[in-house]
Design a protein around this motif. Sequence first.
Motif, PDB file in Angstrom:
ATOM      1  N   LYS A 125      -4.090   2.316  12.209  1.00 24.22           N
ATOM      2  CA  LYS A 125      -3.842   3.257  13.307  1.00 24.22           C
ATOM      3  C   LYS A 125      -2.567   4.062  13.061  1.00 24.22           C
ATOM      4  O   LYS A 125      -2.552   5.287  13.241  1.00 24.22           O
ATOM      5  CB  LYS A 125      -3.735   2.498  14.631  1.00 24.22           C
ATOM      6  CG  LYS A 125      -3.500   3.382  15.846  1.00 24.22           C
ATOM      7  CD  LYS A 125      -3.427   2.550  17.115  1.00 24.22           C
ATOM      8  CE  LYS A 125      -3.146   3.435  18.335  1.00 24.22           C
ATOM      9  NZ  LYS A 125      -3.037   2.614  19.577  1.00 24.22           N
ATOM     10  N   ASP A 126      -1.511   3.393  12.642  1.00 25.91           N
ATOM     11  CA  ASP A 126      -0.231   4.070  12.400  1.00 25.91           C
ATOM     12  C   ASP A 126      -0.332   5.093  11.268  1.00 25.91           C
ATOM     13  O   ASP A 126       0.381   6.103  11.273  1.00 25.91           O
ATOM     14  CB  ASP A 126       0.856   3.046  12.065  1.00 25.91           C
ATOM     15  CG  ASP A 126       1.208   2.173  13.256  1.00 25.91           C
ATOM     16  OD1 ASP A 126       0.876   2.542  14.389  1.00 25.91           O
ATOM     17  OD2 ASP A 126       1.803   1.091  13.039  1.00 25.91           O
ATOM     18  N   ASN A 127      -1.201   4.818  10.295  1.00 22.56           N
ATOM     19  CA  ASN A 127      -1.301   5.695   9.128  1.00 22.56           C
ATOM     20  C   ASN A 127      -2.573   6.543   9.123  1.00 22.56           C
ATOM     21  O   ASN A 127      -2.889   7.186   8.121  1.00 22.56           O
ATOM     22  CB  ASN A 127      -1.233   4.855   7.850  1.00 22.56           C
ATOM     23  CG  ASN A 127       0.106   4.175   7.682  1.00 22.56           C
ATOM     24  OD1 ASN A 127       1.094   4.793   7.299  1.00 22.56           O
ATOM     25  ND2 ASN A 127       0.173   2.883   7.986  1.00 22.56           N
ATOM     26  N   HIS A 128      -3.295   6.526  10.237  1.00 24.20           N
ATOM     27  CA  HIS A 128      -4.480   7.373  10.423  1.00 24.20           C
ATOM     28  C   HIS A 128      -5.508   7.156   9.318  1.00 24.20           C
ATOM     29  O   HIS A 128      -6.024   8.106   8.717  1.00 24.20           O
ATOM     30  CB  HIS A 128      -4.072   8.847  10.482  1.00 24.20           C
ATOM     31  CG  HIS A 128      -2.953   9.128  11.434  1.00 24.20           C
ATOM     32  ND1 HIS A 128      -3.110   9.069  12.803  1.00 24.20           N
ATOM     33  CD2 HIS A 128      -1.634   9.435  11.209  1.00 24.20           C
ATOM     34  CE1 HIS A 128      -1.959   9.349  13.384  1.00 24.20           C
ATOM     35  NE2 HIS A 128      -1.050   9.564  12.448  1.00 24.20           N
ATOM     36  N   ILE A 154       0.833  -1.205   0.000  1.00 26.14           N
ATOM     37  CA  ILE A 154       0.000   0.000   0.000  1.00 26.14           C
ATOM     38  C   ILE A 154       0.869   1.256   0.000  1.00 26.14           C
ATOM     39  O   ILE A 154       1.824   1.364   0.773  1.00 26.14           O
ATOM     40  CB  ILE A 154      -0.940  -0.003   1.225  1.00 26.14           C
ATOM     41  CG1 ILE A 154      -1.938  -1.164   1.110  1.00 26.14           C
ATOM     42  CG2 ILE A 154      -1.667   1.326   1.373  1.00 26.14           C
ATOM     43  CD1 ILE A 154      -2.818  -1.330   2.336  1.00 26.14           C
ATOM     44  N   ASP A 155       0.521   2.185  -0.867  1.00 22.36           N
ATOM     45  CA  ASP A 155       1.181   3.487  -0.903  1.00 22.36           C
ATOM     46  C   ASP A 155       0.543   4.348   0.185  1.00 22.36           C
ATOM     47  O   ASP A 155      -0.520   4.940  -0.004  1.00 22.36           O
ATOM     48  CB  ASP A 155       0.997   4.138  -2.273  1.00 22.36           C
ATOM     49  CG  ASP A 155       1.840   5.397  -2.431  1.00 22.36           C
ATOM     50  OD1 ASP A 155       2.268   5.948  -1.402  1.00 22.36           O
ATOM     51  OD2 ASP A 155       2.059   5.818  -3.585  1.00 22.36           O
ATOM     52  N   LYS A 156       1.195   4.404   1.329  1.00 22.69           N
ATOM     53  CA  LYS A 156       0.619   5.082   2.505  1.00 22.69           C
ATOM     54  C   LYS A 156       0.472   6.585   2.301  1.00 22.69           C
ATOM     55  O   LYS A 156      -0.369   7.219   2.949  1.00 22.69           O
ATOM     56  CB  LYS A 156       1.493   4.790   3.735  1.00 22.69           C
ATOM     57  CG  LYS A 156       1.509   3.324   4.128  1.00 22.69           C
ATOM     58  CD  LYS A 156       2.456   3.041   5.264  1.00 22.69           C
ATOM     59  CE  LYS A 156       3.892   3.068   4.803  1.00 22.69           C
ATOM     60  NZ  LYS A 156       4.829   2.618   5.862  1.00 22.69           N
ATOM     61  N   ASP A 157       1.278   7.157   1.428  1.00 17.50           N
ATOM     62  CA  ASP A 157       1.216   8.604   1.212  1.00 17.50           C
ATOM     63  C   ASP A 157      -0.037   9.029   0.445  1.00 17.50           C
ATOM     64  O   ASP A 157      -0.480  10.162   0.559  1.00 17.50           O
ATOM     65  CB  ASP A 157       2.458   9.076   0.452  1.00 17.50           C
ATOM     66  CG  ASP A 157       3.737   8.823   1.232  1.00 17.50           C
ATOM     67  OD1 ASP A 157       3.701   8.976   2.466  1.00 17.50           O
ATOM     68  OD2 ASP A 157       4.751   8.453   0.610  1.00 17.50           O
ATOM     69  N   ARG A 158      -0.590   8.116  -0.344  1.00 11.39           N
ATOM     70  CA  ARG A 158      -1.748   8.455  -1.170  1.00 11.39           C
ATOM     71  C   ARG A 158      -3.063   7.906  -0.613  1.00 11.39           C
ATOM     72  O   ARG A 158      -4.140   8.336  -1.029  1.00 11.39           O
ATOM     73  CB  ARG A 158      -1.539   7.915  -2.589  1.00 11.39           C
ATOM     74  CG  ARG A 158      -0.337   8.503  -3.307  1.00 11.39           C
ATOM     75  CD  ARG A 158      -0.099   7.792  -4.622  1.00 11.39           C
ATOM     76  NE  ARG A 158      -1.222   7.933  -5.532  1.00 11.39           N
ATOM     77  CZ  ARG A 158      -1.376   7.211  -6.637  1.00 11.39           C
ATOM     78  NH1 ARG A 158      -0.468   6.297  -6.960  1.00 11.39           N
ATOM     79  NH2 ARG A 158      -2.414   7.392  -7.417  1.00 11.39           N
TER      80      ARG A 158
END
Length: 302
Positions: free
Chosen positions: A114-117, A80-84
């Motif tokens: 949780k870590d990536n909101h 997963i691209d966490k920034d997008r």
Amino acid sequence: VFFFQAEDGIRDAQESRGLGDVYKRQVSTQSTWEIISATIEEMLAKFKRIFLKPTIPVVVVEGTINSWTTSYVEHSLRLIDKDRAQALAILINSQGGGLTQSQLIYNKIHQFAKDNHLPIYSFVQEQAIGSGFTLATLGERIYACSTSQVGGVAINNWYSVKRLLEKNGIEIRKCSSQEQNYIHNYDNRVNELGEDDKEFFKKFFDERYRQMVKNIFEKRANKIKISQDEYITNGVITGQKANEIGLVDQLGTFQAVLTREFPKAKLQIISEHNWLNSYTFKISNKVKLGTSGILPVSYTHL
């Protein structure tokens, strides 16, 4: 490398403690390359958020839940691209499986979100039964189709091969510290189960099933309109009925719901097919290039 002076009375890292007017030099634990790398990552993340379309990654949980499923989900989360990502969707089509493995999967997905909101949306396709429905409770909202199969039932099957072994002249010998070794009987599928064995297993599985039901009710808080005993009695029900009693929040498919909730985002389905392709890519490149290879980010876009 950066150096700093430390005066008397300063108590930072051991290397920087000063004694009187004697000064020591402290070596920074962060290298110049690490600082540059962190800066580049931060700039890249900002670039993605500004210029690239946001995404809704969809993790698919399908089939019997076991250790393979756990590994697959763990790998999917790494893709997963966490920034997008704006949210995380879980697409479930499972008849259940290992209770322990489902809890491990639950914890991995919950911690990642949780870590990536990221808010979590759960969707039941054909079925989410037993530990499959446990995973559905990950979602802040649970959706299902009116004809989906939802709920739980404790079923454990195994085949006895005693006659087959006897026919082929194979004898099983065992030694146990217990008068009755139930685990041996269960795992090896060799001995016929007596009434005491059946009663033992009935209590054993009933206890595990009730623990699972308790966890489901704790996660759904005050949304469920029936008691735990009624849940057990009902067994498997339709999505329509599940919606009426609060097991699911609303009827709907993941495409319709996510498109409505996030009209500017792109859905990215991470499926087992994508994973197998990525794994094949890694192995083939390891053979050709003599390196470990890098798993490509492989998605299905909708």
